[in-house]
Design an enzyme around this catalytic site. Structure first.
Site, PDB file in Angstrom:
ATOM      1  N   ASP A  99       0.863  -1.172   0.000  1.00  0.00           N
ATOM      2  CA  ASP A  99       0.000   0.000   0.000  1.00  0.00           C
ATOM      3  C   ASP A  99       0.907   1.232   0.000  1.00  0.00           C
ATOM      4  O   ASP A  99       1.774   1.360   0.868  1.00  0.00           O
ATOM      5  CB  ASP A  99      -0.872  -0.027   1.268  1.00  0.00           C
ATOM      6  CG  ASP A  99      -2.254   0.545   1.041  1.00  0.00           C
ATOM      7  OD1 ASP A  99      -2.338   1.625   0.423  1.00  0.00           O
ATOM      8  OD2 ASP A  99      -3.230  -0.067   1.493  1.00  0.00           O
ATOM      9  N   ASP A 201      -2.959   4.648  -2.243  1.00  0.00           N
ATOM     10  CA  ASP A 201      -3.950   5.264  -1.375  1.00  0.00           C
ATOM     11  C   ASP A 201      -4.339   6.659  -1.879  1.00  0.00           C
ATOM     12  O   ASP A 201      -3.469   7.466  -2.223  1.00  0.00           O
ATOM     13  CB  ASP A 201      -3.321   5.386   0.023  1.00  0.00           C
ATOM     14  CG  ASP A 201      -4.316   5.684   1.116  1.00  0.00           C
ATOM     15  OD1 ASP A 201      -5.219   4.872   1.326  1.00  0.00           O
ATOM     16  OD2 ASP A 201      -4.168   6.738   1.768  1.00  0.00           O
ATOM     17  N   GLU A 243      -6.402   4.189  -5.773  1.00  0.00           N
ATOM     18  CA  GLU A 243      -7.697   4.414  -5.125  1.00  0.00           C
ATOM     19  C   GLU A 243      -8.192   5.796  -5.540  1.00  0.00           C
ATOM     20  O   GLU A 243      -7.548   6.801  -5.254  1.00  0.00           O
ATOM     21  CB  GLU A 243      -7.542   4.349  -3.600  1.00  0.00           C
ATOM     22  CG  GLU A 243      -8.874   4.500  -2.877  1.00  0.00           C
ATOM     23  CD  GLU A 243      -8.718   4.893  -1.401  1.00  0.00           C
ATOM     24  OE1 GLU A 243      -9.646   4.634  -0.635  1.00  0.00           O
ATOM     25  OE2 GLU A 243      -7.687   5.493  -1.029  1.00  0.00           O
ATOM     26  N   HIS A 317     -11.312  -2.739   3.207  1.00  0.00           N
ATOM     27  CA  HIS A 317     -11.194  -2.472   4.643  1.00  0.00           C
ATOM     28  C   HIS A 317     -11.923  -1.201   5.067  1.00  0.00           C
ATOM     29  O   HIS A 317     -11.954  -0.883   6.259  1.00  0.00           O
ATOM     30  CB  HIS A 317      -9.711  -2.358   5.013  1.00  0.00           C
ATOM     31  CG  HIS A 317      -9.072  -1.143   4.399  1.00  0.00           C
ATOM     32  ND1 HIS A 317      -8.915  -1.005   3.034  1.00  0.00           N
ATOM     33  CD2 HIS A 317      -8.604  -0.001   4.938  1.00  0.00           C
ATOM     34  CE1 HIS A 317      -8.372   0.173   2.780  1.00  0.00           C
ATOM     35  NE2 HIS A 317      -8.164   0.804   3.911  1.00  0.00           N
ATOM     36  N   ASP A 318     -12.447  -0.446   4.112  1.00  0.00           N
ATOM     37  CA  ASP A 318     -13.195   0.774   4.435  1.00  0.00           C
ATOM     38  C   ASP A 318     -14.698   0.576   4.241  1.00  0.00           C
ATOM     39  O   ASP A 318     -15.462   1.540   4.400  1.00  0.00           O
ATOM     40  CB  ASP A 318     -12.770   1.925   3.505  1.00  0.00           C
ATOM     41  CG  ASP A 318     -11.320   2.351   3.699  1.00  0.00           C
ATOM     42  OD1 ASP A 318     -10.836   2.283   4.846  1.00  0.00           O
ATOM     43  OD2 ASP A 318     -10.681   2.745   2.705  1.00  0.00           O
TER      44      ASP A 318
HETATM   45  C1  GLC Z   1      -7.793   5.527   2.117  1.00  0.00           C
HETATM   46  C2  GLC Z   1      -7.683   4.265   2.927  1.00  0.00           C
HETATM   47  C3  GLC Z   1      -8.270   4.522   4.286  1.00  0.00           C
HETATM   48  C4  GLC Z   1      -7.462   5.616   4.938  1.00  0.00           C
HETATM   49  C5  GLC Z   1      -7.366   6.859   4.058  1.00  0.00           C
HETATM   50  C6  GLC Z   1      -6.289   7.774   4.527  1.00  0.00           C
HETATM   51  O1  GLC Z   1      -9.097   5.893   1.860  1.00  0.00           O
HETATM   52  O2  GLC Z   1      -8.287   3.199   2.251  1.00  0.00           O
HETATM   53  O3  GLC Z   1      -8.317   3.372   5.083  1.00  0.00           O
HETATM   54  O4  GLC Z   1      -8.035   5.957   6.157  1.00  0.00           O
HETATM   55  O5  GLC Z   1      -7.075   6.546   2.732  1.00  0.00           O
HETATM   56  O6  GLC Z   1      -5.025   7.232   4.283  1.00  0.00           O
END
Ligand code: GLC
Length: 547
Positions: A99, A201, A243, A317-318
């Protein structure tokens, strides 16, 4: 020899290390724990693991707040453990995808410590600082994604620093070329360790123009990603997935177009956002809208048909657990609805991702009180959303339906105490369903979810039509059934799924009619999808024949 990139025919599996498997009894999952479960993943047939962050971190956001990109958090293990994970995974033909969290660091990163030490420190400009407003308050009203102001006052210098997430996650100043060079060097060091790629991310936030208050899809975004590609990815056979909550299909083509020199694919979230409330977002639960969901998936499939590439996922995971959000997690239909959802997703065009536990049909947890949640996002939002007028009970219902801790309860391995996840006390309580829903029970069950995922992955490995076939949507407006066709040469694969807990009658449009071999089913096998069908609850079936 096929020229298909390996990541177009592989299936990804996300491991959230805190919650996967604990080897040393401290209640937190770790890297040796992941190594001990690699055979589970190899048996499933996945091609790569997306590993949520394991870097050194004070864990304000469970590792998405990194204090050293070149060190492993002791709670997860050591760099030797990491090297062993990469090697042991590789021995099973599984790549490890790290990640990459570079929109921000932790405030405990040495870079931020230096930056905050004085106005003239050489690293001051590595972060984003502004003077207070004339009344001493924040420079503007920009809000953090987790709720509350995006600016925090640094008492030492009297300036504010910018953070799109928690105050312990200061945003890096990507406009500074030294910052970018440092990130490229770090990525290259990880590639040299043998990783197979990066999940990036919140990558859509790096090109921001702070003073214009543009944070997503900023003016520099694609320049930076192209620079990243030149400096780190070019010439390496790796997978990258960004993402991008803000991405629509046109943006996705910019990120993933063949000649763009950017990323392999992005995680696009339109199907997730569609399930949120226009006013209170994820904090107010909304019922599933099947036609709306199909429209979105179909639009993405068609938009990226000739160029670019889709990622396919229900959960991460979110997000809440797939079977609870889109299926029916009651004992009667949990397994079959989990298998139906998998069938719908895995036979589309793109790279499917499985979130840990999805392959055994794990469900959401019911949290009784707001205090029972661990997640920083939930805790930050409770006072904010209730002050905006959402009742406390409605907030609790929303957090239970959509909150991030649903995905973060420990992986349920077997029926032993704490689901075999740890011999200690788990950092977040195990879902009480674990005595019935666990990997050991599921794998032994003829109706189990795991064997269905495994069968879907092996179809992808065997059949090029699953990877390359042209996607044709069917019956988009049908309120109960999800159906589509994949075509390659003279072959046709038709997938039909009743996504409800009641029997439904469905007429196959002629462009989907097929007679041939049943590839997979959640109910009784059929070798003919033609004319009128009576579909059992959560029956999903795919038949391969000719056009
Ligand atoms: C992304 C991750 C999340 C995190 C955020 C800040 O959305 O998936 O879990 O809290 O970024 O890094």
């Amino acid at each position: 020899m096929s020229r298909t990139p390996w990541w177009q025919s592989a299936v990804g599996y996300q491991v959230y290390p805190r919650s996967f498997c604990d080897s040393n009894g401290d209640g937190v999952g770790d890297i040796p724990g992941i190594v001990s479960k690699l055979d589970h993943l190899a048996d499933l047939g996945i091609g790569f693991v997306w590993l949520s962050p394991v870097y050194a971190s004070p864990m304000a956001d469970n590792g998405y707040d990194i204090s050293d990109y070149d060190a492993i958090a002791p709670v997860f293990g050591t760099m030797d453990d990491m090297d062993r994970l990469i090697a042991e995974a590789r021995a099973r033909d599984i790549g490890i995808v790290m990640d990459l969290v570079v929109n921000h660091t932790s405030d405990e990163h040495a870079w931020f410590q230096a930056a905050r030490s004085s106005l003239v420190d050489p690293k001051r400009d590595w972060y984003i600082w502004r003077d207070p407003d004339s009344d001493g308050g924040p420079p503007d009203d920009q809000q953090s994604v987790f709720g509350g102001p995006a600016w925090t006052l640094d008492p030492v210098s009297g300036q504010y620093y910018f953070h799109l997430f928690n105050r312990k996650q200061p945003d890096l100043n990507w406009e500074n070329p030294e910052v970018r060079a440092e990130i490229w060097a770090m990525m290259n060091r990880w590639f040299d360790r043998g990783i197979a790629g990066f999940r990036m991310d919140v990558i859509d936030l790096i090109g921001k123009d702070i003073d214009a208050e543009i944070t997503t899809n900023g003016p520099h975004l694609h320049d930076y990603i192209q620079e990243m590609h030149r400096e780190t990815l070019a010439g390496r056979d790796v997978v990258t997935v960004g993402e991008a909550w803000s991405a629509g299909p046109d943006d996705a083509l910019l990120y993933t177009g063949r000649d763009r020199g950017e990323l392999s694919m992005v995680f696009q979230f339109s199907h997730v956002l569609q399930g949120w409330d226009p006013e209170f977002g994820k904090w107010r639960a909304r019922p599933r809208d099947l036609v709306g969901l199909k429209r979105l998936f179909n639009a993405w499939q068609l938009a990226l048909a000739e160029d670019g590439w889709n990622s396919l996922f229900w959960s991460n995971h979110d997000l809440p657990r797939a079977v609870s959000k889109y299926g029916d997690d009651s004992p009667a239909w949990r397994r079959r609805s989990a298998r139906a959802l998998a069938t719908v997703l895995h036979l589309m065009k793109g790279t499917p991702y499985i979130y840990q536990g999805e392959e055994i049909g794990m469900t959401n947890t019911a949290f009784a009180r707001v205090e029972d949640f661990d997640d920083v996002e939930i805790r930050t939002n409770f006072p904010i959303q209730t002050a905006r007028g959402l009742g406390a009970d409605a907030f609790l219902a929303g957090a239970n339906a959509n909150g991030r801790d649903n995905a973060r309860t420990p992986m349920q391995w077997d029926a032993r105490a704490h689901a075999g996840f740890t011999s200690g006390t788990p950092w977040l309580p195990v879902n009480p369903t674990f005595d019935k829903i666990n990997a050991a029970a599921d794998r032994a069950d003829p109706e189990g979810v795991f064997r269905h995922y495994k069968a879907l992955i092996s179809l992808r490995n065997k059949l090029d039509i699953v990877i390359d076939g042209r996607f044709v949507p069917l019956a988009e407006d049908d309120p109960n059934v999800w159906a589509y066709v994949r075509e390659l040469g003279t072959r046709r694969l038709t997938m039909v799924a009743n996504l409800t807990s009641a029997p439904v009658a469905f007429s196959i449009p002629t462009e989907g009619a097929v007679t041939g071999t049943c590839l997979i089913t959640t109910a009784t096998p059929r070798d003919r999808l033609r004319g009128k069908l009576d579909l059992a609850p959560w029956e999903a079936v795919a038949v391969l024949g000719t056009t």
